[in-house]
Enzyme design. Structure first.
Site, PDB file in Angstrom:
ATOM      1  N   GLY A  64       0.259  -6.237  11.916  1.00 45.64           N
ATOM      2  CA  GLY A  64       0.493  -7.400  11.070  1.00 45.64           C
ATOM      3  C   GLY A  64       1.502  -7.090   9.983  1.00 45.64           C
ATOM      4  N   GLY A  69       2.800  -6.568   2.321  1.00 44.28           N
ATOM      5  CA  GLY A  69       2.804  -5.263   2.969  1.00 44.28           C
ATOM      6  C   GLY A  69       2.662  -5.347   4.475  1.00 44.28           C
ATOM      7  CB  VAL A  71      -1.802  -4.864   8.564  1.00 45.64           C
ATOM      8  CG1 VAL A  71      -3.228  -4.420   8.889  1.00 45.64           C
ATOM      9  CG2 VAL A  71      -1.795  -5.764   7.342  1.00 45.64           C
ATOM     10  CG  ASP A 177       0.810 -16.216   2.016  1.00 43.08           C
ATOM     11  OD1 ASP A 177       1.356 -17.264   2.439  1.00 43.08           O
ATOM     12  OD2 ASP A 177       1.144 -15.083   2.393  1.00 43.08           O
TER      13      ASP A 177
END
Length: 340
Positions: A64, A69, A71, A177
């Site tokens: 992801g 950031g 993942v 988000d």
């Protein structure tokens, strides 16, 4: 007598220092044992960077990617599979990062992703989450693996998770988000909202209901008009984004690929295209329900409960009101989806 008194006093001082040291070590050991017990009981711990580097195979398998950031999939030393998020903003203050981690750790709800631990080492900031076998809602919508029952359950579960963040947490948490990529599914397709807590943490008593942000947050196509108009931000920005997600689940159309009416290239214009298209179908064939069959995702068309799909559309349209005060709260969304 002087020598005897001096010697006796010296021995007494040594004994006092020894007893003090012994008590200090005992207290320190007790504290370490308590922390160890809590770590075992809760499963939450602080990881070293080398541990997470080894767990991910030097950050090899990416599962992801988002604004905060990347993942990676990893296997911890206790053989648990984890999702390890490496944060982009390495200039986070240490105290601020630890405060946010502490708040996220205290959040506990079946429809919110669980945080297992963190890493704070030099410029490295990483978060260790539970791993979700079915991936994101976005991936499952693309692959066509979700029938109408699963989509309805995902809409309800996601609403419950967001409602908990908005109204039941000790601290008032905005997600900022909400999108299909941040709604993850477990092996039974139960949804868990992810990537919350790093956007905004506000004390309930601090007037957070109308917070100001230093920059626009969110993903184009899912952002509420308040961001673009530079209006005060409240939990209704999450409600709006949730409405876009629900509309996407019903229609199978992403706001990022649906053209709007006009020459604008903003997320607001794109999502207006999807919403306006749905409203046009309603107004054109509202009496005979043909509009509903026209907008439903072809994957589930003819295989779904039209009454439940109509409820989802109506709730989504309420969430997508331009005026934030006209939108329902997430608790009210749950009440509309699950009437008594």
């Amino acid at each position: 007598m002087v020598w005897f008194a001096s010697a006796f006093g010296g021995v007494e001082i040594i004994c006092i220092c020894f007893v003090w040291w012994l008590l200090y070590k005992t207290q320190q050991s007790s504290s370490e044992n308590t922390q160890g017990y809590l770590q075992v009981a809760s499963g939450f711990r602080k990881f070293t960077y080398d541990e997470l580097k080894k767990a991910t195979g030097t950050f090899r398998e990416e599962i992801g990617r988002g604004g905060s950031g990347v993942v990676y999939k990893g296997v911890l030393s206790n053989h648990r599979v984890a999702a390890i998020k490496r944060l982009n903003e390495t200039n986070h203050g240490e105290a601020e990062f630890l405060a946010e981690v502490s708040t996220i750790r205290r959040v506990n709800h079946m429809n919110l992703i669980e945080l297992w631990g963190y890493c704070l080492e030099g410029n490295h900031r990483l978060l260790v989450y539970e791993y979700m076998e079915r991936g994101s809602l976005a991936e499952n919508l693309i692959s066509g693996t979700l029938n109408w029952e699963k989509r309805f359950d995902i809409a309800v579960g996601s609403a419950k998770g967001l409602s908990y963040l908005h109204e039941e947490c000790l601290e008032w948490v905005l997600h900022c988000d909400v999108k299909p990529q941040n709604i993850l599914l477990d092996s039974n397709f139960q949804p868990k909202v992810a990537d919350f807590g790093l956007s905004k943490l506000v004390n309930r008593g601090g007037g957070g209901k109308n917070s100001s942000f230093s920059r626009v947050r969110g993903t184009r196509g899912y952002m509420a008009p308040e961001w673009i108009s530079n209006l005060p931000i409240s939990s209704k920005v999450d409600v709006y984004s949730y409405g876009v997600v629900v509309m996407e689940m019903v229609t199978g159309k992403s706001p990022m690929t649906t053209g709007g009416h006009g020459s604008g290239n903003t997320g607001e214009m794109e999502q207006r295209g999807l919403v306006q298209w749905v409203r046009e179908q309603m107004n054109g064939n509202g009496e005979n329900k043909l509009w509903l069959e026209e907008i439903i995702d072809p994957v589930i068309k003819g295989k779904c409960d039209l009454r439940k799909m109509e409820i989802l559309v109506q709730v989504a349209l309420e969430c997508l009101e331009e005026d934030k005060d006209a939108r329902p709260t997430m608790r009210q969304v749950i009440e509309r989806l699950l009437p008594h």
